[in-house]
Each structure stands twice: as C-alpha cells, then as structure tokens.
Scaffold this active site. Structure first.
Site, PDB file in Angstrom:
ATOM      1  N   SER A 142       0.866  -1.189   0.000  1.00  0.00           N
ATOM      2  CA  SER A 142       0.000   0.000   0.000  1.00  0.00           C
ATOM      3  C   SER A 142       0.892   1.224   0.000  1.00  0.00           C
ATOM      4  O   SER A 142       2.074   1.139   0.386  1.00  0.00           O
ATOM      5  CB  SER A 142      -0.866  -0.013   1.265  1.00  0.00           C
ATOM      6  OG  SER A 142      -1.495   1.238   1.454  1.00  0.00           O
ATOM      7  N   TYR A 155      -2.300  -1.579  10.439  1.00  0.00           N
ATOM      8  CA  TYR A 155      -2.264  -1.674   8.972  1.00  0.00           C
ATOM      9  C   TYR A 155      -0.930  -1.148   8.440  1.00  0.00           C
ATOM     10  O   TYR A 155      -0.284  -1.778   7.594  1.00  0.00           O
ATOM     11  CB  TYR A 155      -3.435  -0.873   8.386  1.00  0.00           C
ATOM     12  CG  TYR A 155      -3.612  -0.976   6.892  1.00  0.00           C
ATOM     13  CD1 TYR A 155      -4.357  -2.014   6.329  1.00  0.00           C
ATOM     14  CD2 TYR A 155      -3.048  -0.038   6.034  1.00  0.00           C
ATOM     15  CE1 TYR A 155      -4.537  -2.103   4.949  1.00  0.00           C
ATOM     16  CE2 TYR A 155      -3.217  -0.127   4.661  1.00  0.00           C
ATOM     17  CZ  TYR A 155      -3.966  -1.156   4.124  1.00  0.00           C
ATOM     18  OH  TYR A 155      -4.133  -1.251   2.762  1.00  0.00           O
TER      19      TYR A 155
HETATM   20  P1  NAD Z   1     -11.459  -6.264  -0.294  1.00  0.00           P
HETATM   21  O1  NAD Z   1     -12.079  -6.216   1.078  1.00  0.00           O
HETATM   22  O2  NAD Z   1     -12.332  -6.125  -1.496  1.00  0.00           O
HETATM   23  O3  NAD Z   1     -10.592  -7.567  -0.458  1.00  0.00           O
HETATM   24  C1  NAD Z   1      -9.944  -8.212   0.594  1.00  0.00           C
HETATM   25  C2  NAD Z   1      -9.833  -9.657   0.248  1.00  0.00           C
HETATM   26  O4  NAD Z   1      -9.176 -10.320   1.324  1.00  0.00           O
HETATM   27  C3  NAD Z   1     -11.207 -10.325   0.065  1.00  0.00           C
HETATM   28  O5  NAD Z   1     -11.151 -11.229  -1.005  1.00  0.00           O
HETATM   29  C4  NAD Z   1     -11.400 -11.057   1.389  1.00  0.00           C
HETATM   30  O6  NAD Z   1     -12.213 -12.215   1.244  1.00  0.00           O
HETATM   31  C5  NAD Z   1      -9.964 -11.439   1.686  1.00  0.00           C
HETATM   32  N1  NAD Z   1      -9.744 -11.763   3.100  1.00  0.00           N
HETATM   33  C6  NAD Z   1      -9.968 -11.009   4.196  1.00  0.00           C
HETATM   34  N2  NAD Z   1      -9.664 -11.706   5.304  1.00  0.00           N
HETATM   35  C7  NAD Z   1      -9.220 -12.914   4.895  1.00  0.00           C
HETATM   36  C8  NAD Z   1      -8.774 -14.090   5.566  1.00  0.00           C
HETATM   37  N3  NAD Z   1      -8.724 -14.150   6.894  1.00  0.00           N
HETATM   38  N4  NAD Z   1      -8.416 -15.164   4.813  1.00  0.00           N
HETATM   39  C9  NAD Z   1      -8.489 -15.139   3.463  1.00  0.00           C
HETATM   40  N5  NAD Z   1      -8.917 -14.053   2.777  1.00  0.00           N
HETATM   41  C10 NAD Z   1      -9.278 -12.968   3.493  1.00  0.00           C
HETATM   42  O7  NAD Z   1     -10.341  -5.104  -0.272  1.00  0.00           O
HETATM   43  P2  NAD Z   1      -9.339  -4.588  -1.405  1.00  0.00           P
HETATM   44  O8  NAD Z   1      -9.476  -3.108  -1.383  1.00  0.00           O
HETATM   45  O9  NAD Z   1      -9.489  -5.311  -2.687  1.00  0.00           O
HETATM   46  O10 NAD Z   1      -7.930  -4.944  -0.722  1.00  0.00           O
HETATM   47  C11 NAD Z   1      -7.066  -5.956  -1.199  1.00  0.00           C
HETATM   48  C12 NAD Z   1      -5.641  -5.652  -0.741  1.00  0.00           C
HETATM   49  O11 NAD Z   1      -5.226  -4.419  -1.311  1.00  0.00           O
HETATM   50  C13 NAD Z   1      -5.471  -5.515   0.771  1.00  0.00           C
HETATM   51  O12 NAD Z   1      -4.268  -6.091   1.183  1.00  0.00           O
HETATM   52  C14 NAD Z   1      -5.437  -4.000   0.961  1.00  0.00           C
HETATM   53  O13 NAD Z   1      -4.742  -3.642   2.117  1.00  0.00           O
HETATM   54  C15 NAD Z   1      -4.722  -3.574  -0.304  1.00  0.00           C
HETATM   55  N6  NAD Z   1      -4.939  -2.174  -0.663  1.00  0.00           N
HETATM   56  C16 NAD Z   1      -6.187  -1.702  -0.973  1.00  0.00           C
HETATM   57  C17 NAD Z   1      -6.337  -0.340  -1.326  1.00  0.00           C
HETATM   58  C18 NAD Z   1      -7.687   0.248  -1.710  1.00  0.00           C
HETATM   59  O14 NAD Z   1      -7.809   1.466  -1.833  1.00  0.00           O
HETATM   60  N7  NAD Z   1      -8.727  -0.536  -1.939  1.00  0.00           N
HETATM   61  C19 NAD Z   1      -5.221   0.482  -1.340  1.00  0.00           C
HETATM   62  C20 NAD Z   1      -3.968  -0.034  -1.015  1.00  0.00           C
HETATM   63  C21 NAD Z   1      -3.835  -1.374  -0.690  1.00  0.00           C
END
Ligand code: NAD
Length: 260
Positions: A142, A155
């Site tokens: 991130s 985080y």
């Molecule tokens: P999201 O909530 O759509 O996806 C998260 C995923 O992780 C889902 O598929 C969920 O089922 C899975 N998950 C959660 N807990 C779990 C567990 N215990 N075991 C297995 N799977 C699990 O969120 P996202 O925005 O797509 O985030 C995905 C990644 O990207 C994360 O690591 C997040 O920190 C990172 N990220 C997101 C953003 C953003 O703006 N959306 C920005 C930077 C980084």
C-alpha cells in the site's frame, strides 16, 4: 499494451473473491495463467466466480478456501494448489483507532492476515518455484507501506513489514529466476470503497464529486482512483520477462501520493 503470455504458469492469489485480488486474478488469467482464487468464505458464489473466470479466459481456475489468519492454513493453501509459479499476497483487512485504544485482537488479526500470511505462503511456495526454476512473488502492500496516516497503526506496521519482507525474499532469491516485489497502491476504486461514497456524501453534505476529490482523494494528487485493472496490469508486467531484473523494490500506483 505489451503482450505477455503466462500460459502454463499457475498463479495463487490470496483474498481474491473481490476487489484488487479479483482484478489481479482476472488479469493473470487474461494473460493465460491458470489461477487459484482464495478467501475464507467457501461459498457457492466463490466457486462459481472461479468457474466463470475459467470459462471466460480458457484457463484452469479453482477456488480454494483458506483462512489467511491461520499459519497452517496459509501453508496448506499452497500445498493444496500443488503448484505455484506466481504468488500474489493480497488478502488484507483494516481497522481504524488511536494507538492507545487499538483493540489487541484487531492488532493481532491485521498483523496475521496482512503480514504473516505472506511469510507463510512464501515459505511454502519457494520450494515449488525453485523446483520449477522460475517464480514471481507480488505482494500487494500500500502507499501505507511507504508512508503513514494516524489511527492505522496495525495496517501501516503490517504494510511496512510487507515491503521489508519483499526486499529480504528478493535478496534470498537474487541469483535465481525468481523475483519478489511489492505493489503499493493509493486509493483504489473497489466495491468496498464505492460503497463508502454515499455515507460520506451524507456525513459531509457534499456531492459525489466533491467527496471523492476533497475527502477520499485528499492525499492523491491525481484526484483519480487507481483501478483494479491497473493493479492487475502491473502484476502481469512484474511477471513478464521485461521485469526479470526488477526485484526487491516497490511499484507505487498512487497518483503521486508518495511524491508529496
Ligand atoms: P477487499 O475487502 O475487497 O478484499 C480483501 C480480500 O481479502 C477479500 O477477497 C477477502 O475475502 C480477503 N480476506 C480477508 N480476510 C481474509 C482471511 N482471513 N483469509 C483469506 N482471505 C481474506 O479489499 P481490497 O481493497 O481489494 O484490498 C485488497 C488488498 O489491497 C489488501 O491487502 C489491501 O490492504 C490492499 N490495498 C487496498 C487499497 C484500496 O484502496 N482498496 C489500497 C492499497 C492497498
């Protein structure tokens, strides 16, 4: 866009039944890789999602349930897949609270899912990559792996840890055809983020455009969200031959956030 063929490769993407993980899985399948989708939910929709990707892109696509907060389950996911040429550590959760009142259980859960899971899956996948003579590890960190904001201690600690882990694994594999990098997205428009817009509009009494520009993207100079397709395309690039000498580094996809 350059054409990359990942035919014959198997990619495991943790946390891939929604958002960025799903976008990455679709991009890798689009480049010809067989994909293993994962979450902890194990619902009929999860299996149908994988079947749909298999049909759409003409690749093998499976869904394997595993709870990324459990070290054994992380390692068993890789073993159950049977092969791992490309590992994308993406599963992640968030919790926001001041450090002195941050719930201990939430701290432990975030460190386990957002950081330790990548250690366990990497440890299990590396022997498979070494046996195949090729491997790519892409950790979805991130902008918060490079910079901080208040109230997100767990985080931010986890994401900085993911960047450090990526560098270490890159050094341990440097003389092999294996790379390990971290992608550092800024704000990405996922269904989860989209769903927050109406409530934020109501809270601030603002129109959608104003909320997006001045509240959500306050720290993203481009004033645009990154997209899951852009994160997916960058992952495919890191898996390509053009990126064979890119290892142990971070790729920011944040509209200039970390240039500030
Ligand atoms: P999201 O909530 O759509 O996806 C998260 C995923 O992780 C889902 O598929 C969920 O089922 C899975 N998950 C959660 N807990 C779990 C567990 N215990 N075991 C297995 N799977 C699990 O969120 P996202 O925005 O797509 O985030 C995905 C990644 O990207 C994360 O690591 C997040 O920190 C990172 N990220 C997101 C953003 C953003 O703006 N959306 C920005 C930077 C980084």
């Amino acid at each position: 866009m350059m054409s990359v063929s990942l035919a014959g490769k198997t990619a495991i993407i943790t946390g891939s039944n929604s958002g960025i993980g799903l976008g990455v899985a679709r991009a890798l399948a689009g480049a010809g890789a067989d994909v293993v989708l994962n979450s902890f939910t194990d619902s009929p929709e999860d299996h149908a999602l994988a079947a749909g990707i298999g049909q759409e892109f003409g690749v093998q696509a499976r869904y394997l349930s595993a709870d990324m907060s459990n070290p054994e389950a992380c390692r068993e996911l890789i073993a159950a897949a049977g092969r791992c040429d490309i590992l994308v550590n993406n599963a992640g959760i968030q919790h926001v609270a001041p450090v002195e009142s941050f719930p201990i259980a939430k701290w432990d859960q975030i460190i386990a899912i957002n950081l330790s899971s990548a250690f366990h899956t990497t440890a299990a996948a590396l022997p498979m990559m070494r046996a195949a003579g090729w491997g790519r590890i892409v950790n979805i960190a991130s902008a918060h792996g490079l910079t901080a904001s208040p109230f997100k201690s767990a985080y931010i600690a986890a994401k900085h840890g993911v960047v450090g882990l990526s560098k270490t694994v890159a050094l341990e594999t440097a003389e092999e055809a294996i790379t390990c990098n971290a992608i550092c997205p800024g704000y990405v428009l996922t269904p989860l983020v989209e769903a927050q817009i109406p409530a934020t509009m109501a809270e601030y009494g603002m129109e959608r455009e104003e909320v997006v520009r001045n509240v959500m993207l306050a720290r993203q100079p481009s004033k645009q969200f990154a997209t899951v397709e852009q994160i997916g395309g960058s992952t495919v690039f890191l898996c390509s031959e053009a990126a064979a000498q890119i290892t142990g580094t971070t790729l920011s996809i944040d509209g200039g956030w970390t240039a500030l």
